[in-house]
Design a protein around this motif. Sequence first.
Motif, PDB file in Angstrom:
ATOM      1  N   LYS A  84    -105.672  27.685  56.207  1.00  0.00           N
ATOM      2  CA  LYS A  84    -105.920  26.274  55.907  1.00  0.00           C
ATOM      3  C   LYS A  84    -105.476  25.970  54.488  1.00  0.00           C
ATOM      4  O   LYS A  84    -105.802  26.704  53.563  1.00  0.00           O
ATOM      5  CB  LYS A  84    -107.412  25.958  56.049  1.00  0.00           C
ATOM      6  CG  LYS A  84    -107.899  25.901  57.489  1.00  0.00           C
ATOM      7  CD  LYS A  84    -109.404  26.045  57.555  1.00  0.00           C
ATOM      8  CE  LYS A  84    -109.870  26.159  59.001  1.00  0.00           C
ATOM      9  NZ  LYS A  84    -109.740  24.893  59.737  1.00  0.00           N
ATOM     10  N   GLN A  85    -104.764  24.889  54.362  1.00  0.00           N
ATOM     11  CA  GLN A  85    -104.306  24.491  53.038  1.00  0.00           C
ATOM     12  C   GLN A  85    -104.156  22.974  52.997  1.00  0.00           C
ATOM     13  O   GLN A  85    -104.392  22.290  53.980  1.00  0.00           O
ATOM     14  CB  GLN A  85    -102.965  25.160  52.737  1.00  0.00           C
ATOM     15  CG  GLN A  85    -101.895  24.757  53.742  1.00  0.00           C
ATOM     16  CD  GLN A  85    -100.560  25.425  53.501  1.00  0.00           C
ATOM     17  OE1 GLN A  85    -100.253  25.826  52.397  1.00  0.00           O
ATOM     18  NE2 GLN A  85     -99.747  25.532  54.552  1.00  0.00           N
ATOM     19  N   PHE A  86    -103.765  22.498  51.860  1.00  0.00           N
ATOM     20  CA  PHE A  86    -103.430  21.091  51.755  1.00  0.00           C
ATOM     21  C   PHE A  86    -101.948  20.963  51.480  1.00  0.00           C
ATOM     22  O   PHE A  86    -101.383  21.707  50.679  1.00  0.00           O
ATOM     23  CB  PHE A  86    -104.236  20.412  50.651  1.00  0.00           C
ATOM     24  CG  PHE A  86    -105.602  20.006  51.117  1.00  0.00           C
ATOM     25  CD1 PHE A  86    -105.840  18.705  51.563  1.00  0.00           C
ATOM     26  CD2 PHE A  86    -106.640  20.929  51.143  1.00  0.00           C
ATOM     27  CE1 PHE A  86    -107.098  18.337  52.016  1.00  0.00           C
ATOM     28  CE2 PHE A  86    -107.895  20.564  51.604  1.00  0.00           C
ATOM     29  CZ  PHE A  86    -108.130  19.273  52.041  1.00  0.00           C
ATOM     30  N   ILE A  87    -101.332  20.034  52.168  1.00  0.00           N
ATOM     31  CA  ILE A  87     -99.955  19.707  51.839  1.00  0.00           C
ATOM     32  C   ILE A  87    -100.009  18.306  51.274  1.00  0.00           C
ATOM     33  O   ILE A  87    -100.301  17.356  51.994  1.00  0.00           O
ATOM     34  CB  ILE A  87     -99.046  19.781  53.069  1.00  0.00           C
ATOM     35  CG1 ILE A  87     -98.883  21.246  53.504  1.00  0.00           C
ATOM     36  CG2 ILE A  87     -97.681  19.164  52.761  1.00  0.00           C
ATOM     37  CD1 ILE A  87     -97.955  21.458  54.658  1.00  0.00           C
ATOM     38  N   GLY A  88     -99.757  18.231  49.988  1.00  0.00           N
ATOM     39  CA  GLY A  88     -99.993  16.970  49.313  1.00  0.00           C
ATOM     40  C   GLY A  88    -101.483  16.697  49.409  1.00  0.00           C
ATOM     41  O   GLY A  88    -102.296  17.518  49.011  1.00  0.00           O
ATOM     42  N   LYS A  89    -101.811  15.588  50.016  1.00  0.00           N
ATOM     43  CA  LYS A  89    -103.218  15.235  50.137  1.00  0.00           C
ATOM     44  C   LYS A  89    -103.773  15.522  51.522  1.00  0.00           C
ATOM     45  O   LYS A  89    -104.935  15.305  51.783  1.00  0.00           O
ATOM     46  CB  LYS A  89    -103.388  13.732  49.825  1.00  0.00           C
ATOM     47  CG  LYS A  89    -102.924  13.309  48.447  1.00  0.00           C
ATOM     48  CD  LYS A  89    -103.714  14.027  47.366  1.00  0.00           C
ATOM     49  CE  LYS A  89    -103.191  13.694  45.969  1.00  0.00           C
ATOM     50  NZ  LYS A  89    -103.179  12.248  45.678  1.00  0.00           N
ATOM     51  N   LYS A  90    -102.880  15.970  52.399  1.00  0.00           N
ATOM     52  CA  LYS A  90    -103.326  16.159  53.781  1.00  0.00           C
ATOM     53  C   LYS A  90    -103.713  17.601  54.101  1.00  0.00           C
ATOM     54  O   LYS A  90    -102.980  18.527  53.755  1.00  0.00           O
ATOM     55  CB  LYS A  90    -102.242  15.722  54.757  1.00  0.00           C
ATOM     56  CG  LYS A  90    -102.001  14.239  54.776  1.00  0.00           C
ATOM     57  CD  LYS A  90    -101.004  13.896  55.874  1.00  0.00           C
ATOM     58  CE  LYS A  90    -100.743  12.390  55.929  1.00  0.00           C
ATOM     59  NZ  LYS A  90     -99.739  12.046  56.949  1.00  0.00           N
ATOM     60  N   PRO A  91    -104.812  17.747  54.795  1.00  0.00           N
ATOM     61  CA  PRO A  91    -105.179  19.075  55.269  1.00  0.00           C
ATOM     62  C   PRO A  91    -104.171  19.539  56.298  1.00  0.00           C
ATOM     63  O   PRO A  91    -103.668  18.735  57.097  1.00  0.00           O
ATOM     64  CB  PRO A  91    -106.542  18.878  55.916  1.00  0.00           C
ATOM     65  CG  PRO A  91    -106.627  17.436  56.214  1.00  0.00           C
ATOM     66  CD  PRO A  91    -105.791  16.740  55.193  1.00  0.00           C
ATOM     67  N   ASN A  92    -103.868  20.818  56.254  1.00  0.00           N
ATOM     68  CA  ASN A  92    -102.848  21.354  57.142  1.00  0.00           C
ATOM     69  C   ASN A  92    -103.253  22.783  57.506  1.00  0.00           C
ATOM     70  O   ASN A  92    -103.558  23.587  56.651  1.00  0.00           O
ATOM     71  CB  ASN A  92    -101.492  21.326  56.416  1.00  0.00           C
ATOM     72  CG  ASN A  92    -100.378  21.868  57.286  1.00  0.00           C
ATOM     73  OD1 ASN A  92    -100.063  23.052  57.225  1.00  0.00           O
ATOM     74  ND2 ASN A  92     -99.799  21.019  58.093  1.00  0.00           N
ATOM     75  N   THR A  93    -103.269  23.029  58.803  1.00  0.00           N
ATOM     76  CA  THR A  93    -103.653  24.367  59.261  1.00  0.00           C
ATOM     77  C   THR A  93    -102.466  25.021  59.919  1.00  0.00           C
ATOM     78  O   THR A  93    -101.841  24.442  60.798  1.00  0.00           O
ATOM     79  CB  THR A  93    -104.818  24.276  60.263  1.00  0.00           C
ATOM     80  OG1 THR A  93    -105.864  23.519  59.677  1.00  0.00           O
ATOM     81  CG2 THR A  93    -105.340  25.663  60.598  1.00  0.00           C
ATOM     82  N   THR A  94    -102.155  26.212  59.465  1.00  0.00           N
ATOM     83  CA  THR A  94    -101.031  26.939  60.055  1.00  0.00           C
ATOM     84  C   THR A  94    -101.514  28.243  60.669  1.00  0.00           C
ATOM     85  O   THR A  94    -102.579  28.756  60.319  1.00  0.00           O
ATOM     86  CB  THR A  94     -99.937  27.243  59.020  1.00  0.00           C
ATOM     87  OG1 THR A  94    -100.500  27.992  57.947  1.00  0.00           O
ATOM     88  CG2 THR A  94     -99.336  25.965  58.478  1.00  0.00           C
ATOM     89  N   TYR A  95    -100.719  28.716  61.597  1.00  0.00           N
ATOM     90  CA  TYR A  95    -101.069  29.926  62.330  1.00  0.00           C
ATOM     91  C   TYR A  95     -99.935  30.921  62.243  1.00  0.00           C
ATOM     92  O   TYR A  95     -98.762  30.542  62.201  1.00  0.00           O
ATOM     93  CB  TYR A  95    -101.345  29.572  63.792  1.00  0.00           C
ATOM     94  CG  TYR A  95    -102.320  28.448  63.900  1.00  0.00           C
ATOM     95  CD1 TYR A  95    -103.689  28.682  63.771  1.00  0.00           C
ATOM     96  CD2 TYR A  95    -101.881  27.130  64.049  1.00  0.00           C
ATOM     97  CE1 TYR A  95    -104.596  27.650  63.804  1.00  0.00           C
ATOM     98  CE2 TYR A  95    -102.780  26.087  64.088  1.00  0.00           C
ATOM     99  CZ  TYR A  95    -104.136  26.345  63.965  1.00  0.00           C
ATOM    100  OH  TYR A  95    -105.023  25.314  63.978  1.00  0.00           O
TER     101      TYR A  95
END
Lengths: 99, 99
Positions: free
Chosen positions: A63-74
Amino acid sequence: MTSIISDINKTFDHRIRLGIMSVLMVNDSVDFNRLKELLEVTDGNLASHIKALETSEYITIRKQFIGKKPNTTYEATLLGKQTFARHLAALEQLIKTSK
Amino acid sequence: MTSIISDINKTFDHRIRLGIMSVLMVNDSVDFNRLKELLEVTDGNLASHIKALETSEYITIRKQFIGKKPNTTYEATLLGKQTFARHLAALEQLIKTSK
DNA sequence: TAAAAGAACTTTGAATTTCAAAGTTAAAAC
DNA sequence: GTTTTAACTTTGAAATTCAAAGTTCTTTTA
Protein backbone atom coordinates in the motif's frame (compact mmCIF):
# COMPACT_ATOMS: atom_id res chain seq x y z
CA MET A 1 3.43 -42.45 -7.62
CA THR A 2 2.05 -38.99 -7.87
CA SER A 3 -1.25 -38.44 -9.55
CA ILE A 4 -1.56 -36.97 -12.95
CA ILE A 5 -3.42 -34.05 -11.46
CA SER A 6 -1.66 -33.62 -8.16
CA ASP A 7 0.19 -30.55 -9.38
CA ILE A 8 -2.97 -28.98 -10.69
CA ASN A 9 -3.42 -26.58 -7.86
CA LYS A 10 -6.92 -26.08 -6.50
CA THR A 11 -6.11 -22.49 -5.72
CA PHE A 12 -5.79 -21.75 -9.39
CA ASP A 13 -8.99 -23.51 -10.42
CA HIS A 14 -10.85 -20.29 -10.51
CA ARG A 15 -10.62 -18.02 -13.51
CA ILE A 16 -10.24 -14.87 -11.48
CA ARG A 17 -7.39 -16.22 -9.37
CA LEU A 18 -5.92 -17.72 -12.51
CA GLY A 19 -6.13 -14.31 -14.10
CA ILE A 20 -4.56 -12.54 -11.18
CA MET A 21 -1.63 -14.94 -11.13
CA SER A 22 -1.20 -14.78 -14.88
CA VAL A 23 -1.03 -11.04 -14.79
CA LEU A 24 1.45 -11.14 -11.93
CA MET A 25 3.66 -13.61 -13.75
CA VAL A 26 4.40 -11.12 -16.46
CA ASN A 27 4.11 -7.88 -14.53
CA ASP A 28 6.28 -7.20 -11.54
CA SER A 29 3.44 -5.39 -9.89
CA VAL A 30 -0.09 -4.49 -10.78
CA ASP A 31 -2.56 -2.37 -8.88
CA PHE A 32 -6.11 -2.94 -7.78
CA ASN A 33 -7.83 -0.98 -10.48
CA ARG A 34 -5.80 -2.47 -13.26
CA LEU A 35 -6.72 -5.95 -12.10
CA LYS A 36 -10.31 -4.89 -11.73
CA GLU A 37 -10.55 -3.72 -15.29
CA LEU A 38 -8.57 -6.62 -16.72
CA LEU A 39 -10.65 -9.19 -14.96
CA GLU A 40 -14.00 -7.42 -15.01
CA VAL A 41 -15.06 -8.05 -11.49
CA THR A 42 -16.58 -6.04 -8.71
CA ASP A 43 -14.13 -4.65 -6.21
CA GLY A 44 -15.42 -6.79 -3.38
CA ASN A 45 -15.13 -9.91 -5.40
CA LEU A 46 -11.65 -9.07 -6.55
CA ALA A 47 -10.59 -8.25 -3.02
CA SER A 48 -11.65 -11.63 -1.75
CA HIS A 49 -9.81 -13.53 -4.46
CA ILE A 50 -6.75 -11.42 -3.76
CA LYS A 51 -7.08 -12.28 -0.12
CA ALA A 52 -7.23 -15.98 -0.90
CA LEU A 53 -3.98 -15.70 -2.83
CA GLU A 54 -2.39 -13.68 -0.07
CA THR A 55 -3.47 -16.21 2.53
CA SER A 56 -1.74 -18.89 0.50
CA GLU A 57 1.29 -16.62 0.37
CA TYR A 58 1.28 -16.53 -3.39
CA ILE A 59 1.13 -12.76 -3.56
CA THR A 60 2.09 -9.81 -1.43
CA ILE A 61 0.26 -6.56 -0.97
CA ARG A 62 1.85 -3.15 -0.94
CA LYS A 63 0.00 0.00 0.00
CA GLN A 64 1.28 3.39 -0.92
CA PHE A 65 0.19 6.78 -2.08
CA ILE A 66 0.61 7.97 -5.60
CA GLY A 67 0.38 11.68 -5.36
CA LYS A 68 -2.58 12.09 -3.09
CA LYS A 69 -4.32 8.88 -4.00
CA PRO A 70 -4.07 5.63 -2.13
CA ASN A 71 -2.81 2.88 -4.36
CA THR A 72 -2.48 -0.81 -3.64
CA THR A 73 -0.23 -3.00 -5.70
CA TYR A 74 0.30 -6.72 -5.74
CA GLU A 75 3.26 -8.88 -6.50
CA ALA A 76 3.67 -12.60 -6.89
CA THR A 77 5.94 -14.11 -4.28
CA LEU A 78 8.65 -16.54 -5.21
CA LEU A 79 6.46 -19.30 -3.83
CA GLY A 80 3.56 -18.02 -5.89
CA LYS A 81 5.60 -17.96 -9.07
CA GLN A 82 7.01 -21.40 -8.51
CA THR A 83 3.69 -22.90 -7.60
CA PHE A 84 1.95 -21.31 -10.54
CA ALA A 85 4.70 -22.42 -12.88
CA ARG A 86 4.26 -25.96 -11.62
CA HIS A 87 0.55 -25.64 -12.15
CA LEU A 88 1.08 -24.63 -15.75
CA ALA A 89 3.64 -27.34 -16.30
CA ALA A 90 1.27 -29.90 -14.85
CA LEU A 91 -1.46 -28.66 -17.12
CA GLU A 92 0.77 -28.98 -20.12
CA GLN A 93 1.83 -32.41 -19.00
CA LEU A 94 -1.74 -33.44 -18.46
CA ILE A 95 -2.69 -32.43 -21.94
CA LYS A 96 0.31 -33.95 -23.61
CA THR A 97 0.70 -37.25 -21.95
CA SER A 98 -2.60 -38.40 -20.54
CA LYS A 99 -2.68 -41.81 -22.09
CA MET B 1 -13.73 -5.19 -27.11
CA THR B 2 -13.58 -8.61 -25.63
CA SER B 3 -12.23 -9.09 -22.19
CA ILE B 4 -8.88 -10.58 -21.48
CA ILE B 5 -10.59 -13.49 -19.83
CA SER B 6 -13.66 -13.89 -21.98
CA ASP B 7 -12.33 -17.02 -23.64
CA ILE B 8 -11.41 -18.54 -20.33
CA ASN B 9 -14.34 -20.89 -20.16
CA LYS B 10 -16.08 -21.30 -16.83
CA THR B 11 -16.84 -24.90 -17.65
CA PHE B 12 -13.16 -25.70 -17.55
CA ASP B 13 -12.47 -23.90 -14.29
CA HIS B 14 -12.62 -27.10 -12.36
CA ARG B 15 -9.67 -29.44 -12.23
CA ILE B 16 -11.70 -32.55 -12.78
CA ARG B 17 -13.46 -31.20 -15.87
CA LEU B 18 -10.16 -29.79 -17.02
CA GLY B 19 -8.66 -33.22 -16.57
CA ILE B 20 -11.43 -34.96 -18.44
CA MET B 21 -11.11 -32.60 -21.38
CA SER B 22 -7.34 -32.83 -21.40
CA VAL B 23 -7.49 -36.58 -21.53
CA LEU B 24 -10.06 -36.46 -24.31
CA MET B 25 -7.96 -34.08 -26.34
CA VAL B 26 -5.22 -36.64 -26.75
CA ASN B 27 -7.24 -39.82 -26.65
CA ASP B 28 -10.01 -40.48 -29.10
CA SER B 29 -11.98 -42.21 -26.46
CA VAL B 30 -11.52 -43.09 -22.84
CA ASP B 31 -13.70 -45.14 -20.57
CA PHE B 32 -15.15 -44.48 -17.17
CA ASN B 33 -12.68 -46.44 -15.13
CA ARG B 34 -9.68 -45.04 -16.87
CA LEU B 35 -10.87 -41.54 -16.12
CA LYS B 36 -11.65 -42.52 -12.60
CA GLU B 37 -8.15 -43.76 -11.95
CA LEU B 38 -6.46 -40.91 -13.79
CA LEU B 39 -8.40 -38.28 -11.94
CA GLU B 40 -8.73 -39.99 -8.59
CA VAL B 41 -12.34 -39.29 -7.92
CA THR B 42 -15.29 -41.23 -6.68
CA ASP B 43 -17.55 -42.61 -9.36
CA GLY B 44 -20.47 -40.42 -8.41
CA ASN B 45 -18.38 -37.32 -8.53
CA LEU B 46 -16.86 -38.26 -11.85
CA ALA B 47 -20.27 -39.03 -13.27
CA SER B 48 -21.58 -35.61 -12.41
CA HIS B 49 -18.66 -33.78 -13.97
CA ILE B 50 -19.07 -35.93 -17.06
CA LYS B 51 -22.70 -35.00 -17.14
CA ALA B 52 -21.88 -31.32 -16.96
CA LEU B 53 -19.61 -31.66 -19.98
CA GLU B 54 -22.21 -33.66 -21.81
CA THR B 55 -24.88 -31.07 -21.07
CA SER B 56 -22.61 -28.45 -22.61
CA GLU B 57 -22.21 -30.78 -25.58
CA TYR B 58 -18.45 -30.93 -25.16
CA ILE B 59 -18.38 -34.69 -24.92
CA THR B 60 -20.46 -37.63 -26.08
CA ILE B 61 -21.17 -40.84 -24.26
CA ARG B 62 -21.13 -44.26 -25.80
CA LYS B 63 -22.33 -47.37 -24.03
CA GLN B 64 -21.36 -50.80 -25.20
CA PHE B 65 -20.38 -54.21 -23.97
CA ILE B 66 -16.86 -55.45 -24.06
CA GLY B 67 -17.21 -59.17 -23.83
CA LYS B 68 -19.78 -59.50 -21.12
CA LYS B 69 -18.98 -56.29 -19.32
CA PRO B 70 -20.75 -53.00 -19.77
CA ASN B 71 -18.33 -50.30 -20.79
CA THR B 72 -18.94 -46.60 -21.22
CA THR B 73 -16.60 -44.48 -23.24
CA TYR B 74 -16.43 -40.77 -23.80
CA GLU B 75 -15.31 -38.67 -26.68
CA ALA B 76 -14.79 -34.95 -27.08
CA THR B 77 -17.12 -33.43 -29.65
CA LEU B 78 -15.85 -31.05 -32.28
CA LEU B 79 -17.41 -28.24 -30.29
CA GLY B 80 -15.69 -29.53 -27.17
CA LYS B 81 -12.32 -29.67 -28.84
CA GLN B 82 -12.66 -26.25 -30.36
CA THR B 83 -13.89 -24.68 -27.18
CA PHE B 84 -11.17 -26.29 -25.11
CA ALA B 85 -8.54 -25.27 -27.60
CA ARG B 86 -9.76 -21.71 -27.35
CA HIS B 87 -9.63 -21.96 -23.61
CA LEU B 88 -6.03 -23.06 -23.71
CA ALA B 89 -5.13 -20.42 -26.23
CA ALA B 90 -6.77 -17.78 -24.09
CA LEU B 91 -4.86 -19.01 -21.11
CA GLU B 92 -1.62 -18.80 -22.99
CA GLN B 93 -2.54 -15.37 -24.25
CA LEU B 94 -3.44 -14.26 -20.78
CA ILE B 95 -0.11 -15.33 -19.42
CA LYS B 96 1.91 -13.91 -22.25
CA THR B 97 0.38 -10.58 -22.86
CA SER B 98 -1.41 -9.36 -19.80
CA LYS B 99 0.11 -5.95 -19.62
C1' DT C 1 -14.34 22.75 8.88
C1' DA C 2 -18.08 20.00 7.52
C1' DA C 3 -19.75 17.26 3.72
C1' DA C 4 -18.79 14.58 -0.24
C1' DA C 5 -16.02 11.60 -2.81
C1' DG C 6 -12.60 8.00 -4.02
C1' DA C 7 -9.82 3.79 -3.08
C1' DA C 8 -9.76 -0.42 -1.31
C1' DC C 9 -11.50 -3.11 1.16
C1' DT C 10 -14.93 -6.17 4.74
C1' DT C 11 -19.22 -8.07 5.77
C1' DT C 12 -23.36 -10.29 4.76
C1' DG C 13 -26.38 -13.47 3.12
C1' DA C 14 -28.15 -15.76 -0.68
C1' DA C 15 -27.19 -18.64 -4.72
C1' DT C 16 -24.43 -21.92 -6.73
C1' DT C 17 -21.25 -25.64 -6.76
C1' DT C 18 -19.04 -29.55 -5.10
C1' DC C 19 -18.64 -33.69 -2.68
C1' DA C 20 -18.97 -38.33 -0.60
C1' DA C 21 -22.02 -41.64 0.55
C1' DA C 22 -25.83 -44.23 -0.23
C1' DG C 23 -29.13 -45.87 -3.28
C1' DT C 24 -30.35 -47.56 -8.12
C1' DT C 25 -30.36 -50.27 -12.48
C1' DA C 26 -29.22 -53.75 -15.48
C1' DA C 27 -26.68 -57.54 -16.92
C1' DA C 28 -23.55 -61.45 -15.53
C1' DA C 29 -21.79 -64.78 -12.66
C1' DC C 30 -22.43 -68.06 -9.41
C1' DG D 1 -32.16 -66.43 -7.10
C1' DT D 2 -28.63 -64.11 -4.73
C1' DT D 3 -24.39 -61.64 -5.44
C1' DT D 4 -21.35 -58.90 -8.03
C1' DT D 5 -19.82 -55.34 -11.19
C1' DA D 6 -20.32 -51.13 -13.94
C1' DA D 7 -22.02 -46.90 -14.17
C1' DC D 8 -24.58 -44.14 -12.74
C1' DT D 9 -28.50 -40.96 -9.80
C1' DT D 10 -29.98 -38.96 -5.69
C1' DT D 11 -29.37 -36.63 -1.52
C1' DG D 12 -28.05 -33.41 1.61
C1' DA D 13 -24.46 -31.14 3.77
C1' DA D 14 -20.31 -28.33 3.18
C1' DA D 15 -17.76 -25.17 0.68
C1' DT D 16 -17.43 -21.58 -2.57
C1' DT D 17 -18.74 -17.64 -5.03
C1' DC D 18 -21.06 -13.48 -5.76
C1' DA D 19 -23.06 -8.76 -5.73
C1' DA D 20 -24.47 -5.38 -2.86
C1' DA D 21 -24.07 -2.75 1.00
C1' DG D 22 -21.36 -1.06 4.57
C1' DT D 23 -16.67 0.51 6.35
C1' DT D 24 -12.25 3.07 6.82
C1' DC D 25 -9.17 6.35 5.71
C1' DT D 26 -7.83 10.19 3.20
C1' DT D 27 -8.57 13.98 0.06
C1' DT D 28 -11.23 17.26 -2.13
C1' DT D 29 -14.80 20.50 -2.31
C1' DA D 30 -18.03 23.75 -0.27
